[in-house]
Design an enzyme around this catalytic site. Structure first.
Site, PDB file in Angstrom:
ATOM      1  CD1 TRP A 165      -0.797   2.313   2.361  1.00 34.60           C
ATOM      2  CD2 TRP A 165      -2.668   1.877   1.222  1.00 34.60           C
ATOM      3  NE1 TRP A 165      -1.606   3.420   2.466  1.00 34.60           N
ATOM      4  CE2 TRP A 165      -2.771   3.172   1.773  1.00 34.60           C
ATOM      5  CE3 TRP A 165      -3.740   1.383   0.472  1.00 34.60           C
ATOM      6  CZ2 TRP A 165      -3.884   3.983   1.595  1.00 34.60           C
ATOM      7  CZ3 TRP A 165      -4.848   2.187   0.292  1.00 34.60           C
ATOM      8  CH2 TRP A 165      -4.915   3.477   0.853  1.00 34.60           C
ATOM      9  CG  MET A 166       2.431   5.286  -2.012  1.00 37.94           C
ATOM     10  SD  MET A 166       3.489   5.523  -3.454  1.00 37.94           S
ATOM     11  CE  MET A 166       2.264   5.795  -4.722  1.00 37.94           C
ATOM     12  CG  ASP A 168      -0.097  11.242   2.842  1.00 32.70           C
ATOM     13  OD1 ASP A 168      -1.073  10.664   2.376  1.00 32.70           O
ATOM     14  OD2 ASP A 168      -0.127  11.833   3.928  1.00 32.70           O
ATOM     15  CD  GLN A 184       2.777   8.024   5.781  1.00 31.83           C
ATOM     16  OE1 GLN A 184       1.947   7.686   6.602  1.00 31.83           O
ATOM     17  NE2 GLN A 184       4.052   8.168   6.103  1.00 31.83           N
ATOM     18  CG  PHE A 224       1.237   8.999  10.598  1.00 37.17           C
ATOM     19  CD1 PHE A 224       1.282   7.611  10.489  1.00 37.17           C
ATOM     20  CD2 PHE A 224       0.043   9.574  11.040  1.00 37.17           C
ATOM     21  CE1 PHE A 224       0.170   6.817  10.808  1.00 37.17           C
ATOM     22  CE2 PHE A 224      -1.074   8.802  11.360  1.00 37.17           C
ATOM     23  CZ  PHE A 224      -1.005   7.422  11.248  1.00 37.17           C
ATOM     24  CB  SER A 225       2.905  12.603   6.041  1.00 39.65           C
ATOM     25  OG  SER A 225       2.269  11.635   5.246  1.00 39.65           O
ATOM     26  NE  ARG A 285      -2.716  13.315  10.306  1.00 36.92           N
ATOM     27  CZ  ARG A 285      -3.875  13.150  10.913  1.00 36.92           C
ATOM     28  NH1 ARG A 285      -3.916  12.931  12.217  1.00 36.92           N
ATOM     29  NH2 ARG A 285      -5.002  13.218  10.228  1.00 36.92           N
ATOM     30  CG  ASP A 286       0.728  15.082   8.103  1.00 45.91           C
ATOM     31  OD1 ASP A 286       1.146  14.002   8.564  1.00 45.91           O
ATOM     32  OD2 ASP A 286      -0.449  15.251   7.718  1.00 45.91           O
ATOM     33  CD1 TRP A 424      -7.303  10.540   3.048  1.00 49.38           C
ATOM     34  CD2 TRP A 424      -7.172   8.322   3.207  1.00 49.38           C
ATOM     35  NE1 TRP A 424      -6.000  10.229   3.352  1.00 49.38           N
ATOM     36  CE2 TRP A 424      -5.893   8.869   3.456  1.00 49.38           C
ATOM     37  CE3 TRP A 424      -7.317   6.932   3.249  1.00 49.38           C
ATOM     38  CZ2 TRP A 424      -4.778   8.078   3.749  1.00 49.38           C
ATOM     39  CZ3 TRP A 424      -6.197   6.146   3.540  1.00 49.38           C
ATOM     40  CH2 TRP A 424      -4.949   6.720   3.784  1.00 49.38           C
TER      41      TRP A 424
HETATM   42  C1  FRU Z   1      -2.883  12.098   4.862  1.00 48.08           C
HETATM   43  C2  FRU Z   1      -2.531  11.394   6.144  1.00 48.08           C
HETATM   44  C3  FRU Z   1      -1.538  12.190   6.953  1.00 48.08           C
HETATM   45  C4  FRU Z   1      -0.868  11.156   7.788  1.00 48.08           C
HETATM   46  C5  FRU Z   1      -0.810   9.988   6.840  1.00 48.08           C
HETATM   47  C6  FRU Z   1      -0.920   8.657   7.499  1.00 48.08           C
HETATM   48  O1  FRU Z   1      -3.309  11.263   3.852  1.00 48.08           O
HETATM   49  O2  FRU Z   1      -3.701  11.133   6.896  1.00 48.08           O
HETATM   50  O3  FRU Z   1      -2.106  13.235   7.700  1.00 48.08           O
HETATM   51  O4  FRU Z   1       0.400  11.543   8.219  1.00 48.08           O
HETATM   52  O5  FRU Z   1      -1.876  10.160   5.930  1.00 48.08           O
HETATM   53  O6  FRU Z   1      -0.691   7.635   6.593  1.00 48.08           O
END
Ligand code: FRU
Length: 590
Positions: A165-166, A168, A184, A224-225, A285-286, A424
């Protein structure tokens, strides 16, 4: 052994030859059984309850191949070496049949006693029932894992992972003529789970080479990202040219962490002072690190609920919060994620502005996840966007353009972005198995003045022009189509199965619509099949359409409109037809 048999058989009669052949066969069988159990190739789990089993691992092999059955629930696997948990992973292990295999790499524990602890989900089962599931027959050791493509739908010139799976794009940076793309990644199945950073490298933004996984989960959480920068001035003390990765550790809480690479981004070691930023909200996050040249320091922007927070640092390791932005601005249809801050020149002026990219989990212009942006001024703490607070700007109107961020350190003052081509709303349900999801083609972002305000231009990266092969008459599965329209018109792609994909330009309404309702392998889900509309102004249009088996990216050549969508025809489109005044040219790409 064969030598003994041949000595015995030399003088033997026909009857005794048969006897000796039988003896040889029995001998070989016995030998094989003995060596197999000596090597531990036999999968002999100790089943301890209806949910729990243990398996002694044969670490002489490179991989234990895990059979995945996607409709099952996640099982929790822990590799234990010398009493310590070395790796934990969640896998939908097959109970009745294997949809595909994923490899658990054993090389790190070669020659050691390693145990696999398996917590198998499910209720109302006893020891006997767990001993009987198909898993135990399907598990196998191997020294190879076949990554050759098995997917008819895999695009040709878009980045996809070899398997798994991929989502971000992460940590993108350019250095030494190479574009590094992390992403990801779930290496243990083609559904979202076990977030790690996969890694691919390209020298032309079109062809990507997969590299080993760059970051795997640790005790602080899954990975995570985030982003990467090259520390050329050695402010971190890790040496000039060290690559620093900033990511969210998703554990009990989301915290921001750093990992350092001293080999140009191939391998990373965790910073011992992790986490470097903690917060007070669950969605936190991110982190995207950017150079704040005006203040001679580094900046970091991250998403916190439905706003972004800014941080500053001199050494890339110690961060202080400087400001927040978002309340009352732009779209709030979903959680804010994956922000980016880019200082950009405004073409044809002496001005510079900041582009703040904010991806948003829901409420996009055609439903679901999408990328909004703000253009404004930033003094290191306060971001002040142009226009009215309620203005919403979308970078792309398609349903499949998400988690868009830019490469750090792109050459020639370029700002190059990549998006994850999914939504999503249905990302986990798209009809591929060996891998799931592709990234968009690279896009160059720039700012221009339009009607007195600053506007964002989104154009295919110039590398896409170089990827074109000479024009052909016949539609191919992977190509760019240029379309010059005067007024309204339609462009239809069709296949032998009677499916079609229609692009409809309505110059009166000032819109462009992609109708993919008759272009899908059925039953992705009810939010997939749709008519997707974007504004398109003017009366003459020069469109660039990028078709690559499972996606169509549409750009207005002047950079005012981009629309990215995935498509799943059951057979490739072989025919292109138009109505209205539309001139097309087809350039294959591979
Ligand atoms: C966005 C997200 C990010 C998070 C990541 C987790 O698509 O929800 O906010 O870091 O995916 O896979």
């Amino acid at each position: 052994m064969p030598r003994i048999v041949s000595l015995v058989s030399r003088k033997a009669s026909a009857a005794s030859r048969i006897v000796s052949l039988v003896t040889e066969a029995a001998f070989i069988l016995l030998f094989t059984l003995m060596t197999c159990s000596a090597w531990g190739d036999e999968i002999a789990p100790s089943v301890l309850s209806g949910n729990h089993a243990m398996l002694r691992l044969n670490t002489a092999h490179k991989y234990l191949l895990l059979p995945v059955e996607e409709r099952t629930d996640n099982d929790r696997l822990t590799v234990i070496v010398g009493g310590r948990a070395e790796q934990t992973l969640n896998v939908r292990l097959a109970t009745t049949k294997a949809d595909y295999y994923v490899p658990l790499e054993l090389s790190a524990w070669q020659g050691k006693d390693a145990l696999l602890d398996l917590h198998i989900s499910g209720s109302g089962r006893d020891v006997k029932a767990l001993s009987d599931i198909a898993l135990w027959k399907l598990l196998k050791y191997s020294d190879t894992f076949d990554t050759s493509n098995r997917e008819r739908l895999r695009p040709l010139y878009h980045h996809t992972p070899l398997y798994g799976w991929m989502n971000d794009p992460n940590g993108m940076f350019y250095a030494g003529g190479k574009w590094h793309l992390y992403y990801q990644y779930n290496p243990y199945g083609s559904l979202w789970e076990n977030m790690s950073w996969g890694h691919a490298v390209s020298s032309d933004l079109v062809h990507w080479k997969e590299e080993p996984i760059a970051l795997r989960p640790d005790a602080l959480g899954t990975v995570f990202s985030g982003s990467c920068v090259v520390d050329s001035a050695n402010v971190s003390g890790y040496g000039a040219g060290a690559v620093l990765a900033f990511y969210t550790a998703a554990g009990e809480s989301q915290t921001q962490c750093v990992a350092v690479s001293r080999d140009g981004g191939m391998t990373f070691t965790r910073y011992p002072g992790n986490p470097v930023i903690t917060g007070d909200v669950p969605d936190f996050r991110d982190p995207k690190v950017f150079r704040d040249e005006e203040r001679g320091r580094w900046g970091l922007v991250l998403a916190a609920g439905q706003e972004v927070r800014f941080y500053a640092s001199e050494d890339l390791l110690h961060w202080r919060e400087t400001g927040r932005f978002g309340k009352g601005y732009g779209s709030h249809g979903g959680v804010w994620e994956c922000p980016d801050m880019v200082r950009m020149k405004v073409r044809g002026t002496g001005e510079s502005k900041w582009l703040l990219i904010v991806n948003i989990g829901d409420g996009g212009p055609n439903g679901g996840s999408a990328t909004q942006y703000f253009i404004g001024d930033f003094d290191g703490s306060r971001f002040v966007p142009e226009g009215r607070p309620e203005d919403v700007h979308w970078m792309d109107y398609g349903k499949d353009h998400y988690a868009t961020v830019t490469f750090s350190g792109a050459p020639d003052g370029r700002h190059v972005a990549l998006a994850w081509m999914s939504n999503w709303q249905y990302a986990n349900a798209v009809p591929t198995r060996q891998y799931r999801s592709a990234n968009s083609i690279a896009r160059d972002l720039s700012l221009v003045k339009r009607d007195g305000s600053t506007a964002l231009c989104v154009e295919p990266a110039p590398e896409m022009l170089r990827a074109r092969k000479p024009a052909t008459k016949q539609l191919t599965t992977a190509c760019e189509i240029t379309a010059a329209l005067r007024g309204s018109g339609t462009i239809t792609f069709s296949n032998a199965g009677g499916e079609n994909l229609r692009l409809i330009v309505d110059s009166k309404a000032g819109t462009i619509t992609l109708d993919r309702t008759r272009s899908a392998i059925p039953a992705i889900n009810d939010r997939y099949a749709s008519r997707i509309t974007a504004p398109l102004s003017g009366g003459r249009y020069n469109l660039r359409l990028f078709l690559d088996r499972t996606s169509l990216e549409v750009f207005d050549a002047d950079g005012t409109m981009a629309m990215t969508n995935i498509i799943f025809p059951t057979a490739p489109y072989t025919d292109l037809s138009v109505t209205g005044s539309v001139k097309t040219r087809i350039y294959p790409i591979d």
